[in-house]
Design a protein around this motif. Structure first.
Motif, PDB file in Angstrom:
ATOM      1  N   SER A 197      13.372  22.898  -1.682  1.00 36.89           N
ATOM      2  CA  SER A 197      13.291  21.813  -0.661  1.00 36.89           C
ATOM      3  C   SER A 197      12.813  22.098   0.520  1.00 36.89           C
ATOM      4  O   SER A 197      12.005  22.997   0.794  1.00 36.89           O
ATOM      5  CB  SER A 197      15.096  21.569  -0.507  1.00 36.89           C
ATOM      6  OG  SER A 197      15.723  22.553  -0.427  1.00 36.89           O
ATOM      7  N   ASP A 198      13.106  21.110   1.755  1.00 36.07           N
ATOM      8  CA  ASP A 198      12.440  21.444   3.036  1.00 36.07           C
ATOM      9  C   ASP A 198      12.399  22.844   3.493  1.00 36.07           C
ATOM     10  O   ASP A 198      13.745  23.335   3.404  1.00 36.07           O
ATOM     11  CB  ASP A 198      13.137  20.477   3.933  1.00 36.07           C
ATOM     12  CG  ASP A 198      12.678  20.554   5.318  1.00 36.07           C
ATOM     13  OD1 ASP A 198      11.329  20.111   5.527  1.00 36.07           O
ATOM     14  OD2 ASP A 198      13.524  21.202   6.303  1.00 36.07           O
ATOM     15  N   ALA A 199      11.465  23.315   3.864  1.00 35.16           N
ATOM     16  CA  ALA A 199      11.331  24.798   4.331  1.00 35.16           C
ATOM     17  C   ALA A 199      12.513  24.989   5.499  1.00 35.16           C
ATOM     18  O   ALA A 199      13.292  26.203   5.379  1.00 35.16           O
ATOM     19  CB  ALA A 199       9.765  25.032   4.849  1.00 35.16           C
ATOM     20  N   GLU A 200      12.361  24.322   6.426  1.00 35.70           N
ATOM     21  CA  GLU A 200      12.804  24.929   7.664  1.00 35.70           C
ATOM     22  C   GLU A 200      14.536  24.523   7.724  1.00 35.70           C
ATOM     23  O   GLU A 200      15.335  25.527   8.087  1.00 35.70           O
ATOM     24  CB  GLU A 200      12.595  24.203   8.892  1.00 35.70           C
ATOM     25  CG  GLU A 200      11.115  24.668   9.331  1.00 35.70           C
ATOM     26  CD  GLU A 200      10.589  24.062  10.827  1.00 35.70           C
ATOM     27  OE1 GLU A 200      11.442  23.542  11.701  1.00 35.70           O
ATOM     28  OE2 GLU A 200       9.519  24.299  11.088  1.00 35.70           O
ATOM     29  N   SER A 201      14.998  23.290   7.005  1.00 35.58           N
ATOM     30  CA  SER A 201      16.195  23.049   6.895  1.00 35.58           C
ATOM     31  C   SER A 201      17.164  23.972   5.829  1.00 35.58           C
ATOM     32  O   SER A 201      18.180  24.521   6.154  1.00 35.58           O
ATOM     33  CB  SER A 201      16.535  21.660   6.602  1.00 35.58           C
ATOM     34  OG  SER A 201      16.087  21.169   5.391  1.00 35.58           O
ATOM     35  N   THR A 202      16.169  24.278   4.651  1.00 38.30           N
ATOM     36  CA  THR A 202      17.020  25.309   3.803  1.00 38.30           C
ATOM     37  C   THR A 202      16.831  26.704   4.445  1.00 38.30           C
ATOM     38  O   THR A 202      17.939  27.272   4.079  1.00 38.30           O
ATOM     39  CB  THR A 202      16.003  25.190   2.306  1.00 38.30           C
ATOM     40  OG1 THR A 202      15.575  23.614   2.119  1.00 38.30           O
ATOM     41  CG2 THR A 202      16.560  25.804   1.502  1.00 38.30           C
ATOM     42  N   TYR A 203      15.859  27.125   5.017  1.00 41.34           N
ATOM     43  CA  TYR A 203      16.015  28.366   5.566  1.00 41.34           C
ATOM     44  C   TYR A 203      16.988  28.637   6.426  1.00 41.34           C
ATOM     45  O   TYR A 203      17.831  29.578   6.543  1.00 41.34           O
ATOM     46  CB  TYR A 203      14.926  28.882   6.225  1.00 41.34           C
ATOM     47  CG  TYR A 203      14.747  30.350   6.872  1.00 41.34           C
ATOM     48  CD1 TYR A 203      15.135  31.382   6.129  1.00 41.34           C
ATOM     49  CD2 TYR A 203      14.642  30.371   8.282  1.00 41.34           C
ATOM     50  CE1 TYR A 203      15.351  32.468   6.663  1.00 41.34           C
ATOM     51  CE2 TYR A 203      14.661  31.658   8.900  1.00 41.34           C
ATOM     52  CZ  TYR A 203      14.874  32.779   8.001  1.00 41.34           C
ATOM     53  OH  TYR A 203      15.392  34.098   8.528  1.00 41.34           O
ATOM     54  N   ALA A 204      17.355  27.592   7.401  1.00 39.34           N
ATOM     55  CA  ALA A 204      18.458  27.611   8.435  1.00 39.34           C
ATOM     56  C   ALA A 204      19.769  27.864   7.548  1.00 39.34           C
ATOM     57  O   ALA A 204      20.698  28.705   8.025  1.00 39.34           O
ATOM     58  CB  ALA A 204      18.293  26.409   9.243  1.00 39.34           C
ATOM     59  N   ALA A 205      20.199  26.936   6.488  1.00 40.06           N
ATOM     60  CA  ALA A 205      21.196  27.203   5.949  1.00 40.06           C
ATOM     61  C   ALA A 205      21.149  28.595   5.073  1.00 40.06           C
ATOM     62  O   ALA A 205      22.244  29.229   4.907  1.00 40.06           O
ATOM     63  CB  ALA A 205      21.166  26.214   4.724  1.00 40.06           C
ATOM     64  N   LEU A 206      20.338  29.088   4.615  1.00 41.90           N
ATOM     65  CA  LEU A 206      20.191  30.451   4.182  1.00 41.90           C
ATOM     66  C   LEU A 206      20.416  31.592   4.975  1.00 41.90           C
ATOM     67  O   LEU A 206      21.193  32.427   4.943  1.00 41.90           O
ATOM     68  CB  LEU A 206      18.734  30.630   3.213  1.00 41.90           C
ATOM     69  CG  LEU A 206      18.578  32.176   2.779  1.00 41.90           C
ATOM     70  CD1 LEU A 206      19.563  32.190   1.403  1.00 41.90           C
ATOM     71  CD2 LEU A 206      16.861  32.133   2.247  1.00 41.90           C
ATOM     72  N   ASP A 207      19.684  31.405   6.142  1.00 35.38           N
ATOM     73  CA  ASP A 207      19.875  32.594   7.291  1.00 35.38           C
ATOM     74  C   ASP A 207      21.402  32.570   7.618  1.00 35.38           C
ATOM     75  O   ASP A 207      21.999  33.630   7.885  1.00 35.38           O
ATOM     76  CB  ASP A 207      19.067  31.794   8.276  1.00 35.38           C
ATOM     77  CG  ASP A 207      18.952  33.092   9.624  1.00 35.38           C
ATOM     78  OD1 ASP A 207      18.907  34.380   9.149  1.00 35.38           O
ATOM     79  OD2 ASP A 207      18.939  32.513  10.711  1.00 35.38           O
ATOM     80  N   GLY A 208      21.921  31.384   7.806  1.00 37.84           N
ATOM     81  CA  GLY A 208      23.473  31.379   8.085  1.00 37.84           C
ATOM     82  C   GLY A 208      24.083  32.090   7.034  1.00 37.84           C
ATOM     83  O   GLY A 208      25.213  32.792   7.522  1.00 37.84           O
TER      84      GLY A 208
END
Length: 286
Positions: A124-135
């Protein structure tokens, strides 16, 4: 009369020695404690197996791949949106089982210390998905599992998370502290070799058919063999690991020939959906 834990443990040990109690066995009857981890074994689309992660671990794999989609705040695992099922989350299928393994094995995925890679392919979208993963990775429940980057240095831990697919490179590069790394592309000269930074890009991957015409049939063309060795040499000189996807994965002489060429060239991760097939090949060629 209740027996103490120490007495019970002693009795179990004695019964095990005389064969009345057996230790748990993994795939092919190997004892869990004697299973030899396979440094080159990478489970492509690992989540498609009957027991995600566990089937790969039972064969000694040291790298697994999970595709993720951000859906209503959750990271669901699956190749395409229509494949997604509530409850099949990255946390449930991978993070929690890895946490339990690392705690049971005193800080490692396997009983003996072995590097382990979780390749997370963002669909899915790179930045929003990574933000969720990072958290999720930063949660105290899981953060101790993961290799991290801080203040210009990398600290290796039980599991190294590497991002593939839709990768927010600029976001990763700007973070002063992170628990994930970047999967570079071999055809991108800024990703591969001495000009790159293994603290950001410890892995470089690419589609085999994008770089080579040989698929295991007949002799490996000398020019392509030399190119493969040069790719590996450049990556290793920069402290990077190498992986190819879209390699032949149907059992037969062509697949065996290509796997043999990858091992001979010192490619770090061999991609497969056939867990037992690759495990058997790698153990036979040691």
């Amino acid at each position: 009369m209740l027996l103490s834990r120490r007495v019970v443990a002693t009795l179990i040990a004695i019964l095990t020695l005389v064969g009345l109690v057996t230790a748990p066995a993994s795939a092919h009857g190997r004892l869990e404690g004697t299973l030899q981890p396979l440094a080159r074994a990478h489970a492509h689309n690992d989540y498609e197996h009957p027991r995600p992660l566990h089937d790969a671990l039972a064969e000694g794999f040291t790298s697994v791949e999970a595709d993720i989609h951000l859906v209503d705040g959750e990271l669901l695992v699956g190749h395409d949106p229509e494949d997604l099922t509530p409850g099949r989350t990255l946390q449930a299928l991978y993070l929690e089982p890895l946490r339990q393994r690392v705690l049971a094995n005193h800080g490692h995925v396997y009983p003996r210390r072995t590097a382990f890679q979780l390749l997370v392919d963002i669909k899915s979208d790179a930045e929003s998905t990574y933000a969720a993963l990072d958290g999720l990775l930063r949660m105290p429940r899981y953060s101790f599992l993961f290799s991290g980057y801080a203040r210009g240095k990398v600290k290796q831990r039980a599991v190294t998370v590497v991002l593939s697919g839709n990768r927010p490179r600029a976001v990763l590069a700007a973070q002063r502290y992170r628990l994930a790394f970047y999967d570079g592309r071999i055809v991108d000269t800024s990703d591969l070799g001495p000009g790159s930074d293994a603290r950001l890009t410890p892995l470089v991957s690419d589609n085999w058919t994008r770089l080579f015409t040989w698929t295991g049939e007949g002799p490996f063309p000398a020019g392509e063999r030399a190119r493969l060795r040069e790719i590996v040499r450049a990556a290793h000189a920069a402290g990077q690991r190498v992986r190819f996807w879209a390699t032949p994965d149907t059992p037969g002489p062509a697949r065996t020939a290509l796997w043999k060429a990858l091992v001979e060239a010192d490619v770090d991760h061999i991609n497969t959906d056939d867990l037992s097939g690759l495990a058997g090949f790698l153990r036979a060629t040691r």
